[in-house]
Scaffold this active site. Structure first.
Site, PDB file in Angstrom:
ATOM      1  N   GLY A 245       0.895  -1.024  -0.100  1.00  0.00           N
ATOM      2  CA  GLY A 245       0.004  -0.157   0.014  1.00  0.00           C
ATOM      3  C   GLY A 245       0.930   1.184   0.065  1.00  0.00           C
ATOM      4  O   GLY A 245       2.117   1.194  -0.554  1.00  0.00           O
TER       5      GLY A 245
ATOM      6  N   GLY B 196       4.099   0.439   2.177  1.00  0.00           N
ATOM      7  CA  GLY B 196       4.849  -0.313   1.339  1.00  0.00           C
ATOM      8  C   GLY B 196       5.554  -0.028   0.210  1.00  0.00           C
ATOM      9  O   GLY B 196       6.829  -0.171   0.050  1.00  0.00           O
TER      10      GLY B 196
ATOM     11  N   GLY C 113       4.960   7.528  13.744  1.00  0.00           N
ATOM     12  CA  GLY C 113       5.556   7.674  12.255  1.00  0.00           C
ATOM     13  C   GLY C 113       7.026   7.807  12.470  1.00  0.00           C
ATOM     14  O   GLY C 113       7.773   7.125  12.728  1.00  0.00           O
TER      15      GLY C 113
ATOM     16  N   ILE D 110       8.844   9.756  13.970  1.00  0.00           N
ATOM     17  CA  ILE D 110       9.609  10.122  15.363  1.00  0.00           C
ATOM     18  C   ILE D 110      10.241   9.182  16.070  1.00  0.00           C
ATOM     19  O   ILE D 110       9.799   8.093  16.029  1.00  0.00           O
ATOM     20  CB  ILE D 110       8.506  10.866  16.316  1.00  0.00           C
TER      21      ILE D 110
ATOM     22  N   GLY E 159      -8.408  12.294   3.261  1.00  0.00           N
ATOM     23  CA  GLY E 159      -7.721  10.979   3.663  1.00  0.00           C
ATOM     24  C   GLY E 159      -6.990  11.031   4.881  1.00  0.00           C
ATOM     25  O   GLY E 159      -6.315   9.997   5.171  1.00  0.00           O
TER      26      GLY E 159
ATOM     27  N   GLU F  56     -10.590   7.717   8.160  1.00  0.00           N
ATOM     28  CA  GLU F  56     -11.197   6.797   7.713  1.00  0.00           C
ATOM     29  C   GLU F  56     -12.825   7.109   7.390  1.00  0.00           C
ATOM     30  O   GLU F  56     -13.203   7.807   8.249  1.00  0.00           O
ATOM     31  CB  GLU F  56     -11.119   5.322   8.249  1.00  0.00           C
TER      32      GLU F  56
ATOM     33  N   ASP G 154      -6.640   4.319  18.941  1.00  0.00           N
ATOM     34  CA  ASP G 154      -5.515   4.230  18.038  1.00  0.00           C
ATOM     35  C   ASP G 154      -4.512   4.838  19.157  1.00  0.00           C
ATOM     36  O   ASP G 154      -3.178   4.067  19.084  1.00  0.00           O
ATOM     37  CB  ASP G 154      -5.359   4.981  16.902  1.00  0.00           C
TER      38      ASP G 154
ATOM     39  N   LYS H 234      -0.780   2.880  20.943  1.00  0.00           N
ATOM     40  CA  LYS H 234       0.609   3.300  20.676  1.00  0.00           C
ATOM     41  C   LYS H 234       0.994   3.747  22.305  1.00  0.00           C
ATOM     42  O   LYS H 234       2.003   3.457  22.567  1.00  0.00           O
ATOM     43  CB  LYS H 234       0.355   4.882  20.060  1.00  0.00           C
TER      44      LYS H 234
END
Length: 428
Positions: A12, A15, A135, A137, A188, A191, A202, A206
């Site tokens: 995706g 990737g 991400g 960091i 985007g 979702e 989420d 984390k």
């Protein structure tokens, strides 16, 4: 020069970005690791899709588990997502083979991190996951390695870019939550079903990983108190601005006398704090140690940022770096004593929709006094023609338990007409 054969499951956005980054940085990575890093095999659902990649010579697997189990690869990269199969089965298969795994899958680690770490130890394979939290960091390596000389007292941060984007737009452009959510979906950032982001799950996943790294505990997302941003209104953000604060969805893990307190909720933070300045989809993580306190800020999601973290882990694999998954052997990870959220102490913002009848203010004041809650300020606003007034209370430091008892009593008295809003306040 030896070659590190990379098996990539998931083509995706992330990737594909990893594939391109390895190609683009090929010479630099070779020079720094002494090895050639090359994707030799992939697994993805749609072979016919044009991803703009040159996959000539790359072996294609329909089944990621088959790639992990049977592929002629030296490292398995899992970028499919999801807390169950096929991601879990594929990662387990690679670890059981004794080959290192790199993953960006925070949901899988939050649910199965201890089990997978045990597999990694049993086969002496590394499990790397810098891309799973915040991400681009480098917070995982910072906690696990760079701050190893510190006793960590607190980890907190903005860990979800979708929520931070929504709150930023609401505050800066005076827009409603639903308008900003719709815009996040259009761009985007969110979702079609945004529940996982806006209801705090989420961030909780984390935070569970960060808690393990910071405090040497087993990963346990179920022990986290979670509140999202769905209930916030523009009026709340405007009131925060008037009071000198900004509202952020924070994940917080802190060492207390009664255990590790883990919580995710909207928080008012002073405007001059570095974390209050973080806007849009950017993430930030603050770490307080006994020797060092620091704040890391950077892109928390997106193909390039996440790919950067994945390639950083591949760099470590190529150099032969390997350590315990969460910084300690699994046998030494403790079951965290959960500090009850009710004992959380601090200031609180409380918004009440108050009915217009005599004695209402006295009733509210009495219920607060009954719980020994001292009020720093009271603001009352009645929109023109409205039957109810908006009353905002700012408390001095008190406990969550006391606030909840006072509000329950006020509701029972019948002097408010809507569910109260409560936001915790972080003060200097």
């Amino acid at each position: 020069m030896s070659e590190l054969k990379v098996g990539l499951a998931g083509l995706g956005t992330v990737g594909a970005a990893v594939f391109r980054m390895l190609e683009r940085r090929k010479a630099e990575l070779e020079a720094r690791t002494g090895r050639t890093l090359r994707v030799t095999a992939v697994a993805a659902r749609d072979r016919s899709r044009d991803r703009g990649l040159d996959l000539g010579g790359v072996i294609w697997f329909e089944d990621p588990v088959a790639l992990a189990r049977d592929g002629d690869i030296d490292v398995f990269v899992e970028l499919m997502g999801g807390d169950g199969d096929p991601a879990k089965a594929a990662v387990a298969a690679a670890l059981d083979r004794g080959i290192p795994v790199v993953t960006a899958n925070k949901a899988l680690l939050a649910k199965c991190g201890v089990e997978l770490a045990q597999r990694a130890e049993a086969s002496r394979a590394g499990l790397h996951f810098e891309a799973a939290v915040a991400g681009g960091i480098p917070i995982v390596k910072t906690l696990r390695e760079s701050l190893a000389g510190n006793t960590i007292e607190r980890v907190s941060g903005i860990l979800n870019g979708t929520c931070n984007y929504i709150l930023t737009r609401m505050a800066e452009e005076k827009l409603s939550f639903h308008v900003c959510l719709g815009e996040a979906q259009r761009l985007g950032y969110a979702e079609a079903d945004p529940t996982f982001d806006i209801d705090g799950f989420d961030t909780a996943h984390k935070l569970a990983i960060l808690t393990s790294l910071a405090f040497g505990t087993q990963v346990d997302a179920d022990s986290i108190y979670v509140e999202g941003i769905r209930q916030l209104t523009l009026a709340d953000l405007e009131a925060a601005d008037d009071l000198g604060y900004r509202v952020k969805l924070l994940g917080v893990a802190v060492r207390t006398e009664t255990g590790i307190e883990q919580r995710v909720h909207p928080t008012m933070v002073p405007k001059h704090w570095p974390i209050a300045q973080v806007s849009g989809v950017t993430n930030a993580v603050a770490v307080d140690g006994d020797a060092v306190a620091l704040t890391l800020v950077g892109p928390g999601a997106g193909g390039a940022a996440t790919a950067s973290a994945v390639v950083g882990d591949l760099f470590d694999v190529a150099r032969g770096a390997r350590g315990y998954t969460f910084g300690l052997p699994v046998a030494e990870l403790t079951k965290a004593e959960r500090a009850a959220m009710q004992r959380h102490e601090g200031g609180y913002y409380i918004r009440l929709a108050v009915v217009n009848k005599p004695g209402t203010a006295a009733t509210i004041a009495r219920r607060m006094a009954d719980e020994q809650i001292s009020l720093e300020s009271i603001m009352q606003r009645r929109p023109d023609g409205a039957e109810t007034a908006r009353v905002i209370l700012i408390t001095y430091a008190t406990t969550e338990e006391a606030v909840r008892r006072a509000i329950a009593a006020i509701e029972a008295d019948g002097v408010i007409s809507a569910l109260p809003q409560v936001i915790r306040i972080e003060k200097d």
